[in-house]
Design a protein around this motif. Sequence first.
Motif, PDB file in Angstrom:
ATOM      1  N   ARG A   1      20.237  74.419  -6.535  1.00  0.00           N
ATOM      2  CA  ARG A   1      20.021  73.221  -7.578  1.00  0.00           C
ATOM      3  C   ARG A   1      20.822  72.978  -7.583  1.00  0.00           C
ATOM      4  O   ARG A   1      21.098  71.766  -8.843  1.00  0.00           O
ATOM      5  CB  ARG A   1      18.559  73.846  -8.107  1.00  0.00           C
ATOM      6  CG  ARG A   1      17.613  73.778  -7.317  1.00  0.00           C
ATOM      7  CD  ARG A   1      16.320  73.983  -8.498  1.00  0.00           C
ATOM      8  NE  ARG A   1      16.313  72.251  -8.798  1.00  0.00           N
ATOM      9  CZ  ARG A   1      16.462  72.740 -10.164  1.00  0.00           C
ATOM     10  NH1 ARG A   1      16.332  72.823 -10.952  1.00  0.00           N
ATOM     11  NH2 ARG A   1      16.172  70.579 -10.820  1.00  0.00           N
ATOM     12  N   PHE A   2      21.738  73.654  -7.931  1.00  0.00           N
ATOM     13  CA  PHE A   2      23.043  73.506  -9.152  1.00  0.00           C
ATOM     14  C   PHE A   2      22.823  73.331 -10.807  1.00  0.00           C
ATOM     15  O   PHE A   2      23.397  71.955 -11.373  1.00  0.00           O
ATOM     16  CB  PHE A   2      24.040  72.272  -8.911  1.00  0.00           C
ATOM     17  CG  PHE A   2      24.268  72.363  -6.890  1.00  0.00           C
ATOM     18  CD1 PHE A   2      24.744  73.780  -6.230  1.00  0.00           C
ATOM     19  CD2 PHE A   2      23.776  71.243  -6.099  1.00  0.00           C
ATOM     20  CE1 PHE A   2      25.206  73.618  -4.825  1.00  0.00           C
ATOM     21  CE2 PHE A   2      23.421  71.648  -4.866  1.00  0.00           C
ATOM     22  CZ  PHE A   2      24.408  72.869  -4.045  1.00  0.00           C
TER      23      PHE A   2
ATOM     24  N   LEU B   1      34.584  72.825  -6.631  1.00  0.00           N
ATOM     25  CA  LEU B   1      33.677  72.522  -6.903  1.00  0.00           C
ATOM     26  C   LEU B   1      33.192  71.818  -7.992  1.00  0.00           C
ATOM     27  O   LEU B   1      33.329  73.329  -8.660  1.00  0.00           O
ATOM     28  CB  LEU B   1      32.768  72.574  -6.450  1.00  0.00           C
ATOM     29  CG  LEU B   1      31.725  72.447  -5.489  1.00  0.00           C
ATOM     30  CD1 LEU B   1      31.359  71.765  -4.937  1.00  0.00           C
ATOM     31  CD2 LEU B   1      30.275  73.738  -5.229  1.00  0.00           C
ATOM     32  N   LEU B   2      32.626  71.205  -8.565  1.00  0.00           N
ATOM     33  CA  LEU B   2      32.644  71.138  -9.840  1.00  0.00           C
ATOM     34  C   LEU B   2      31.000  70.514 -10.554  1.00  0.00           C
ATOM     35  O   LEU B   2      30.250  69.835  -9.292  1.00  0.00           O
ATOM     36  CB  LEU B   2      32.991  70.067 -10.188  1.00  0.00           C
ATOM     37  CG  LEU B   2      34.773  69.539 -10.624  1.00  0.00           C
ATOM     38  CD1 LEU B   2      35.671  68.476 -11.256  1.00  0.00           C
ATOM     39  CD2 LEU B   2      35.489  71.054 -10.914  1.00  0.00           C
ATOM     40  N   TYR B   3      30.322  70.975 -11.359  1.00  0.00           N
ATOM     41  CA  TYR B   3      28.994  70.116 -11.626  1.00  0.00           C
ATOM     42  C   TYR B   3      29.030  68.722 -12.141  1.00  0.00           C
ATOM     43  O   TYR B   3      30.667  67.849 -12.548  1.00  0.00           O
ATOM     44  CB  TYR B   3      28.303  70.637 -13.034  1.00  0.00           C
ATOM     45  CG  TYR B   3      28.030  72.081 -12.754  1.00  0.00           C
ATOM     46  CD1 TYR B   3      26.923  72.695 -11.782  1.00  0.00           C
ATOM     47  CD2 TYR B   3      28.800  73.444 -12.709  1.00  0.00           C
ATOM     48  CE1 TYR B   3      26.752  74.089 -11.433  1.00  0.00           C
ATOM     49  CE2 TYR B   3      28.451  74.818 -12.478  1.00  0.00           C
ATOM     50  CZ  TYR B   3      27.730  74.713 -11.838  1.00  0.00           C
ATOM     51  OH  TYR B   3      26.857  76.332 -12.039  1.00  0.00           O
ATOM     52  N   SER B   4      28.417  67.921 -11.968  1.00  0.00           N
ATOM     53  CA  SER B   4      28.143  66.388 -12.278  1.00  0.00           C
ATOM     54  C   SER B   4      26.788  65.813 -13.171  1.00  0.00           C
ATOM     55  O   SER B   4      25.370  66.469 -11.879  1.00  0.00           O
ATOM     56  CB  SER B   4      28.089  65.620 -10.721  1.00  0.00           C
ATOM     57  OG  SER B   4      28.579  64.014 -11.389  1.00  0.00           O
TER      58      SER B   4
ATOM     59  N   ARG C   1      19.196  68.178 -13.636  1.00  0.00           N
ATOM     60  CA  ARG C   1      20.297  67.742 -14.720  1.00  0.00           C
ATOM     61  C   ARG C   1      21.929  68.184 -14.341  1.00  0.00           C
ATOM     62  O   ARG C   1      22.928  66.813 -14.491  1.00  0.00           O
ATOM     63  CB  ARG C   1      20.511  68.824 -15.946  1.00  0.00           C
ATOM     64  CG  ARG C   1      19.690  69.645 -17.070  1.00  0.00           C
ATOM     65  CD  ARG C   1      19.660  71.124 -17.214  1.00  0.00           C
ATOM     66  NE  ARG C   1      19.900  71.565 -17.144  1.00  0.00           N
ATOM     67  CZ  ARG C   1      21.338  72.588 -17.211  1.00  0.00           C
ATOM     68  NH1 ARG C   1      21.654  72.677 -18.562  1.00  0.00           N
ATOM     69  NH2 ARG C   1      21.445  73.462 -16.902  1.00  0.00           N
ATOM     70  N   PHE C   2      21.769  68.569 -13.606  1.00  0.00           N
ATOM     71  CA  PHE C   2      23.454  68.240 -12.498  1.00  0.00           C
ATOM     72  C   PHE C   2      23.025  68.298 -11.045  1.00  0.00           C
ATOM     73  O   PHE C   2      22.306  69.021 -10.461  1.00  0.00           O
ATOM     74  CB  PHE C   2      24.205  69.841 -12.874  1.00  0.00           C
ATOM     75  CG  PHE C   2      24.484  69.913 -14.017  1.00  0.00           C
ATOM     76  CD1 PHE C   2      25.293  68.878 -15.398  1.00  0.00           C
ATOM     77  CD2 PHE C   2      24.063  71.036 -15.046  1.00  0.00           C
ATOM     78  CE1 PHE C   2      25.175  68.726 -16.655  1.00  0.00           C
ATOM     79  CE2 PHE C   2      23.975  70.654 -16.692  1.00  0.00           C
ATOM     80  CZ  PHE C   2      24.837  69.827 -16.949  1.00  0.00           C
ATOM     81  N   SER C   3      24.365  67.933 -10.212  1.00  0.00           N
ATOM     82  CA  SER C   3      24.658  68.141  -8.922  1.00  0.00           C
ATOM     83  C   SER C   3      25.879  68.965  -8.954  1.00  0.00           C
ATOM     84  O   SER C   3      26.506  68.959  -9.358  1.00  0.00           O
ATOM     85  CB  SER C   3      24.949  66.506  -8.144  1.00  0.00           C
ATOM     86  OG  SER C   3      25.752  66.023  -8.783  1.00  0.00           O
ATOM     87  N   GLN C   4      25.913  68.999  -7.463  1.00  0.00           N
ATOM     88  CA  GLN C   4      26.902  69.611  -7.195  1.00  0.00           C
ATOM     89  C   GLN C   4      28.532  67.655  -7.163  1.00  0.00           C
ATOM     90  O   GLN C   4      28.182  67.062  -5.919  1.00  0.00           O
ATOM     91  CB  GLN C   4      27.247  70.393  -5.732  1.00  0.00           C
ATOM     92  CG  GLN C   4      27.226  69.861  -4.401  1.00  0.00           C
ATOM     93  CD  GLN C   4      27.330  70.518  -3.296  1.00  0.00           C
ATOM     94  OE1 GLN C   4      28.499  71.969  -3.596  1.00  0.00           O
ATOM     95  NE2 GLN C   4      27.390  70.442  -2.452  1.00  0.00           N
ATOM     96  N   ASP C   5      29.069  67.850  -7.568  1.00  0.00           N
ATOM     97  CA  ASP C   5      30.466  67.088  -7.153  1.00  0.00           C
ATOM     98  C   ASP C   5      31.288  68.255  -5.736  1.00  0.00           C
ATOM     99  O   ASP C   5      32.082  68.653  -6.474  1.00  0.00           O
ATOM    100  CB  ASP C   5      31.667  67.024  -8.600  1.00  0.00           C
ATOM    101  CG  ASP C   5      31.989  65.822  -8.529  1.00  0.00           C
ATOM    102  OD1 ASP C   5      32.330  65.344  -6.563  1.00  0.00           O
ATOM    103  OD2 ASP C   5      32.855  64.983  -9.360  1.00  0.00           O
ATOM    104  N   ALA C   6      31.364  67.501  -4.184  1.00  0.00           N
ATOM    105  CA  ALA C   6      32.178  68.232  -3.768  1.00  0.00           C
ATOM    106  C   ALA C   6      32.772  66.837  -3.094  1.00  0.00           C
ATOM    107  O   ALA C   6      33.853  66.407  -2.642  1.00  0.00           O
ATOM    108  CB  ALA C   6      31.625  68.597  -2.606  1.00  0.00           C
TER     109      ALA C   6
END
Length: 309
Positions: free
Chosen positions: A45-46, A77-80, A100-105
């Motif tokens: 779920r990141f 890889l970042l949280y967004s 709250r967050f997705s993965q920013d790939a």
Amino acid sequence: DLSCDDSNPNTRFDMKVLLRFAVLLAMTTCLMPTVVLADTIGFWRFDEEGAVDGGAVETAIAEVGSPALDAPASGGLLYSNDVPGSLTQDPVSGASWPNRFSQDASANNARITIPNESVLNPDDGFTMEFFIKLTGEPSSWHSFIRRDQGGNPRWQIDFDHNTQNNNFGDIRSRWDTPDGDTNNVAKGEHIYIDTDGGTGIPDDYDDAADIANDGDGMNDLPGWHHVALTWDPDLKQFAMFTNYEETGRKDLAGTFAHPDGVLTIGKHAGEAYGLFIDEVRYSSGVLEPDEFLKASDDASDADGDGLPD
């Protein structure tokens, strides 16, 4: 009546609901659930503790399947905080939770790698579902989710880069079997369109030589899409679903085998373009579209159907 008489459709539904509640219990107690029909195997779920918008993802903790299926991140890889909805809902159990967050790939080769565990190999088929958002343009047939064993066998969910027709920008799934039955494809629908006029209409592509030359390299359909892939071993078919509609189905002529390899999620290319993925759930069994995860921004519409619950 909660007996295991699966000839009764009401019983089958009740048992499925109980299984979903067992998974939710596992999410709160960090227990590894037993893999049974339509049970969640892994859920990424990141939304890890300490996550912040723009912060680096070190390990994506599997909310179901941890610690065996915890996935190290690589490639920047970042949280967004760009998410498909502030709430996610499981229609089978009726449970919902904040997102709250997705993965920013978006960075080169930004992805997570899930270890090669036997729990990823259910005998009764599987469902892989997730939300995806593209803002930039892949330059080739880039994968977003892949499991392979040195290329064969493998299955993957990727970007259709056929620049000679309007399939360009579709999401799709390709399968290769260990006995040489290669390039089996089940199609999805467009998650990327980039016309000169920015219309978001595939029929408006006008470069007959190479559709990829149209537009400005930015997606005319920049929103989130729900995508699902199912494998039914009884029918020997895999199917693609885009935004809760079946969009492609393919008979697998060769012999199916689960790839003896890791499962990777994110960017599988050394180039930068906007790519976001969220709420990745891998289940045993073949789920129906009305059982897929839903996203919503309205607390009174947790099931995401556009109507108050």
